[in-house]
Design a protein around this motif. Structure first.
Motif, PDB file in Angstrom:
ATOM      1  N   UNK A 689      43.719  63.305   9.380  1.00 32.49           N
ATOM      2  CA  UNK A 689      44.330  64.261   8.461  1.00 32.49           C
ATOM      3  C   UNK A 689      43.821  63.974   7.051  1.00 32.49           C
ATOM      4  N   UNK A 690      43.713  65.040   6.251  1.00 30.51           N
ATOM      5  CA  UNK A 690      43.213  64.921   4.884  1.00 30.51           C
ATOM      6  C   UNK A 690      44.160  65.699   3.970  1.00 30.51           C
ATOM      7  N   UNK A 691      44.540  65.071   2.818  1.00 26.86           N
ATOM      8  CA  UNK A 691      45.540  65.721   1.981  1.00 26.86           C
ATOM      9  C   UNK A 691      45.449  65.217   0.546  1.00 26.86           C
ATOM     10  N   UNK A 692      46.011  66.021  -0.331  1.00 27.61           N
ATOM     11  CA  UNK A 692      46.346  65.567  -1.677  1.00 27.61           C
ATOM     12  C   UNK A 692      47.653  66.239  -2.073  1.00 27.61           C
ATOM     13  N   UNK A 693      48.452  65.540  -2.892  1.00 31.34           N
ATOM     14  CA  UNK A 693      49.758  66.050  -3.301  1.00 31.34           C
ATOM     15  C   UNK A 693      49.651  66.759  -4.644  1.00 31.34           C
ATOM     16  N   UNK A 775      35.148  66.136   5.452  1.00 31.11           N
ATOM     17  CA  UNK A 775      36.052  67.165   4.935  1.00 31.11           C
ATOM     18  C   UNK A 775      36.353  66.876   3.464  1.00 31.11           C
ATOM     19  N   UNK A 776      36.238  67.917   2.643  1.00 28.31           N
ATOM     20  CA  UNK A 776      36.537  67.822   1.208  1.00 28.31           C
ATOM     21  C   UNK A 776      37.614  68.829   0.853  1.00 28.31           C
ATOM     22  N   UNK A 777      38.726  68.328   0.249  1.00 32.47           N
ATOM     23  CA  UNK A 777      39.797  69.181  -0.249  1.00 32.47           C
ATOM     24  C   UNK A 777      39.851  69.033  -1.760  1.00 32.47           C
ATOM     25  N   UNK A 778      40.074  70.137  -2.465  1.00 31.13           N
ATOM     26  CA  UNK A 778      40.281  70.063  -3.914  1.00 31.13           C
ATOM     27  C   UNK A 778      40.997  71.319  -4.377  1.00 31.13           C
ATOM     28  N   UNK A 794      37.202  62.789   3.113  1.00 28.99           N
ATOM     29  CA  UNK A 794      37.382  61.907   4.257  1.00 28.99           C
ATOM     30  C   UNK A 794      36.504  62.273   5.424  1.00 28.99           C
ATOM     31  N   UNK A 795      36.576  61.452   6.469  1.00 26.63           N
ATOM     32  CA  UNK A 795      35.720  61.586   7.645  1.00 26.63           C
ATOM     33  C   UNK A 795      36.574  61.561   8.905  1.00 26.63           C
ATOM     34  N   UNK A 796      36.159  62.373   9.876  1.00 26.61           N
ATOM     35  CA  UNK A 796      36.823  62.383  11.187  1.00 26.61           C
ATOM     36  C   UNK A 796      35.760  62.208  12.251  1.00 26.61           C
TER      37      UNK A 796
END
Length: 909
Positions: A689-693, A775-778, A794-796
């Motif tokens: 899982x990949x996240x930012x708050x 995976x890149x989230x922004x 992150x990486x999966x």
């Protein structure tokens, strides 16, 4: 006498002849004249009558024919010449000089003419291709011509007639050929000179049909089999003999005309239904432009045909009585859909599929073999074993093959393959680069023992090949399917495990729990000690957001308060509530702000003014609209659930205020503490899982990578499927370009542009496989780039997929990565107060006074004396003390009211 096959002067181009045969056929005209002039001979001489009957049948057959055939004309000329000598037989019969030998010749003549009639009838029933390519046709016409020549010579000899030059011309010439016959001979000579080999080779027969523009279907191959013509001739001959014997006496008495009309029913043609245009036709009326149809099926949604923009048929060809794959036609595809689109119609034995890994212009090659169970779902099961072979994609714009074979079909095909040595059933393309095919497998004896199916895409070095064994006697699979070759892009097993970098989070890590529990210890506050009420919050929690209303400018809070009249039961001191209002503030603020106008309302409860009797209570359910700040209004957030957007950072307090009829107020504070939405959590089967708050919204922006749920789906990234073929295409691209980090192009914007994600595949070109997803989230486009602060990279791991070359490993090769975290601004957290003491108030509890009782004469009573002689002062009970205090207050109010009343009366005077 020579009966060799030569080209005669009567050869005509049948395909171009559109005029009435009788007009352009001198042989037929002569036969009609002879029959008309000599029909009385048959009536006078019964033993020659059958010959005239049969001649009339031949004339009628040739009249109905759509073309002029040189072989049929040759036979008709010979019969006409033979019967033209029968008037002499009649003369000798009338004179009594007819010899027995002449009668015997006449009987053989009837048999020869019957054989000729049966041959012409069977020949005209055949398709144009079978007429030209069947070697038995040529042999039978030569045999028939020889029989008629012998009869003619014997008849002239018995009649003692000298042979004429015309007889010599007939007996010395062979059966002539027309243009199509000559073309057939040339075609056979070009392909080895063996008629038998050609007529058993479906591809050569089809090639000849295309060359001569003749209709071709599966029935043609059946007509070319050994014994078919002989069987048809025998059946017609037996029918003719029966009818002639049964009706000859009536014909002699009533004339030949009526009987001849009856006998023509022998040759009435069978009517068929065309599978292309669904109209009726006969073989004699069929021609290359008889049928009109569309190539594509009708699309009920667009109400059009995919092949053209007109409702009128755009193609024409010959009628066809059986479904075929020679060219596309609209009615064929619903038949295929009824089989392919359901699971209970077939039993698949073997199938191969290879898809091109090129991003543009790639095709899928496929083939399959199995058993057809029923023609449509839930239909009746087929009683006879039927094999279904499919090659290519069955679509009107593609090359395809879709055909069924019964046991009888397999036996006939086995004979054909044994003679022709052509095992290929169908191939989508002659190219070795990309194709799909099916072919028969033969034993040493030439018997079919199985089917080989092959599929190869242009990006594969080797094809997929499967061999399915078949029992020709039962039409069933006779063993296990053999995998001869594996195609596609196969990977190698890595020699060591892959090591992936740690996930990077940029931003705060929040919690999805409330800041603290809502306080419930607030006390009732009154403006006067005389307003004896107790207010309590009824709901749990005391204050909640209304889930039924969505607004971008307000958050609607509701609560329920119970108001209790705390006066003594017998005091007769009611409390009259005249109005109610509300005010609010956030923890950390000093002052309350009134809820304005219609923002406050009583949802449930009696209407004001409202009187509450002593020791009674009334419940009020209120709603207060708390305005949002201008900055929050611009966010245009509308939550249709019980959460107050305005109070997401610090607790909100609402003061519920009641005012009695005399203007005194009582209030109670209720508090609301925001509870964030539950954050998404990693599930048990998630790969990563990949996240930012996001602290302003107190939300967690997260996506999960999970394994696929079917054989062709490797993984799911935020629900987006990543399929085997997609990864193979990426590996192929990496091998071609050398770029080993490739965008999957499945990224999405989320939250109306508040944040976004994208994913790329990391390719190991050594092992030829994707080993991880990056995976890149922004923050998204709604946040200017210069103000973005939060991201996650992150990486999966990628699950195993596709075919792996067994027993071979290679060292891992990590991808050269190019995607990095974008430039981000530092995040400075904002500190909000969690609580304050503005509403921490406790009511003053008055001391309990000790009162003494006075006697009626004003002398204090004596104190009580205990047994030990100690004096004890007299105490007043608390309830009585409270009652006396209440009386004092009420008397003071009455005195004030009397003074105001007196003043008002004096002012009037």
């Amino acid at each position: 006498m020579s009966t060799g096959v030569t080209r005669g002067q009567t050869s005509l181009n049948a395909a171009s002849n559109a005029m009435e045969p009788v007009v352009n056929n001198p042989a037929l005209s002569t036969a009609i004249e002879v029959f008309s002039s000599l029909s009385d001979v048959g009536k006078a001489i019964p033993f020659v009558a059958p010959a005239f009957i049969l001649l009339k049948i031949i004339i009628d057959i040739e009249r109905r024919a759509q073309d002029v055939d040189a072989k049929c004309n040759d036979i008709l000329e010979r019969i006409t010449f033979l019967l033209s000598h029968l008037p002499i037989v009649r003369k000798m019969h009338d004179e009594g000089t007819l010899m027995q030998a002449t009668k015997q010749v006449a009987e053989r003549m009837n048999e020869a003419v019957k054989g000729a009639a049966a041959l012409i009838a069977a020949y005209r029933k055949q398709s144009p291709i079978a007429r030209r390519l069947s070697i038995s046709n040529r042999e039978k016409f030569s045999t028939c011509a020889d029989a008629l020549n012998v009869c003619c010579s014997d008849l002239l000899l018995s009649l003692q007639i000298r042979q004429s030059q015309q007889l010599d011309a007939l007996t010395n010439r062979g059966v002539p050929l027309d243009d199509d016959d000559q073309a057939a001979m040339t075609f056979v000579e070009t392909h080895g000179g063996d008629f038998e080999a050609v007529q058993y080779d479906r591809e050569l027969v089809k090639e000849f049909a295309e060359e001569r523009h003749l209709p071709m279907d599966d029935s043609v191959m059946g007509e070319l089999e050994d014994g078919v013509v002989a069987e048809a001739v025998g059946q017609v001959s037996a029918r003719l003999e029966t009818i002639v014997k049964d009706n000859l006496s009536a014909a002699i008495a009533g004339g030949l005309k009526d009987l001849a009309t009856q006998l023509t029913t022998v040759q009435q043609e069978q009517s068929f239904v065309c599978v292309q245009c669904e109209s009726s036709f006969t073989r004699s009326s069929n021609h290359p432009k008889a049928c009109s149809y569309h190539k594509a099926p009708y699309d009920s949604w667009s109400k059009s045909y995919g092949c053209c923009d007109t409702p009128h048929p755009c193609q024409c060809s010959s009628h066809r009585e059986k479904h075929h794959c020679d060219y596309p036609y609209g009615t064929f595809f619903p038949r295929v859909w009824a089989i392919n689109n359901y699971v209970d119609t077939t039993d698949d034995w073997a199938s191969v599929t290879d898809t091109s890994l090129e991003e543009e212009g790639g095709t899928t090659e496929k083939a399959s073999v199995g058993q057809l169970l029923r023609w449509k779902s839930r239909g009746e099961r087929l009683k006879s074993p039927t094999i279904l072979i499919s090659v290519g994609t069955v679509r009107w714009a593609e090359r395809y093959y879709f055909n069924t074979f019964t046991l009888e079909d397999l036996q006939n095909i086995s004979k054909s393959v044994r003679h022709s040595k052509r095992t290929l059933i169908f191939r989508t393309s002659p190219s070795e680069d990309a194709y799909a095919s099916a072919e028969w497998i033969l034993a040493v004896s030439g018997k079919i023992t199985g089917v080989r199916i092959t599929a190869k895409a242009n990006t594969s070095s080797t094809p997929f090949v499967r061999v399915c064994p078949i029992d020709l006697a039962t039409g069933q699979k006779s063993g296990d399917v053999l995998a001869v070759s594996e195609g596609g892009l196969r990977s190698y097993a890595p020699a060591s495990p892959y090591v992936l970098p740690e996930t990077v989070h940029v931003g705060p890590e929040l919690k999805d729990t409330p800041l603290r529990a809502a306080r419930k210890d607030f006390k009732t506050r009154t403006s006067s000690p005389g307003l004896r009420v107790i207010m309590r919050s009824v709901d749990e929690p005391p204050l909640a957001a209304n889930p039924h209303m969505g607004s971008a400018r307000f958050d609607y809070m509701h609560g329920t308060v119970s108001v209790f009249n705390n006066n003594a039961p017998g005091s007769n001191v009611p409390i009259t509530i005249a109005a109610a209002k509300a005010a609010f503030r956030y923890v950390g603020e000093k002052q309350y702000t009134d809820v304005e106008g219609e923002g406050f309302k009583i949802v449930e409860g009696a209407q004001f003014p409202l009187t509450i009797d002593p020791r009674q209570s009334v419940t009020f359910k209120f709603e207060a609209a708390i305005p949002r700040t201008e900055e929050d209004v611009k966010k245009d957030v509308r939550w249709w659930n019980p959460r107050a957007f305005c109070a997401r950072h610090r607790p909100l307090r609402v003061k519920f205020v009641l005012e009695d009829i005399e203007g005194e107020e009582a209030s109670l504070v209720s508090e609301y503490v925001f509870k964030p939405f539950p954050f998404s959590e990693k599930k048990e089967n998630d790969l990563a899982t990949f996240w930012f708050d996001e602290p302003d919204m107190i939300a967690r922006n997260m996506i999960a990578v999970s394994p696929g749920d079917s054989s062709d789906v490797v993984a799911k990234i935020d629900g987006q499927e990543v399929k085997v073929n997609q990864l193979q295409q990426l590996v192929y691209k990496a091998l071609k370009t050398g770029k080993t980090e490739i965008d999957l192009e499945i990224g999405r914007e989320k939250g109306y542009g508040e944040w976004e994600w994208k994913a790329s595949a990391l390719v190991d070109i050594s092992c030829r496989r994707v080993y991880a997803f990056k995976v890149l989230l922004h923050e998204g486009k709604s946040v200017p780039e210069e103000k973005r602060r939060f991201a996650c990279l992150g990486y999966a791991p990628c699950p195993d997929y596709g075919d792996v070359i067994p027993g071979k490993t290679r060292p891992v090769s990590y991808a050269t990565e190019s995607i990095r975290l974008p430039p981000l601004q530092p995040y400075v957290p904002v500190e909000y107060p969690a609580d304050d003491k503005v509403d921490d108030w406790k009511p003053v509890v008055p001391p309990k006074p000790a009162r003494t009782l006075s006697s009626s004469n004003g002398v204090p009573p004596s104190p009580s004396v205990m047994s030990n002689g100690t004096a004890v002062p007299l105490q007043i009970p608390d309830e009585l003390n409270t009652r006396l205090a209440s009386l004092d207050v009420n008397l003071g109010r009455i005195a004030d009211a009397l003074e105001q009343l007196v003043g008002a009366l004096q002012a009037r005077r």
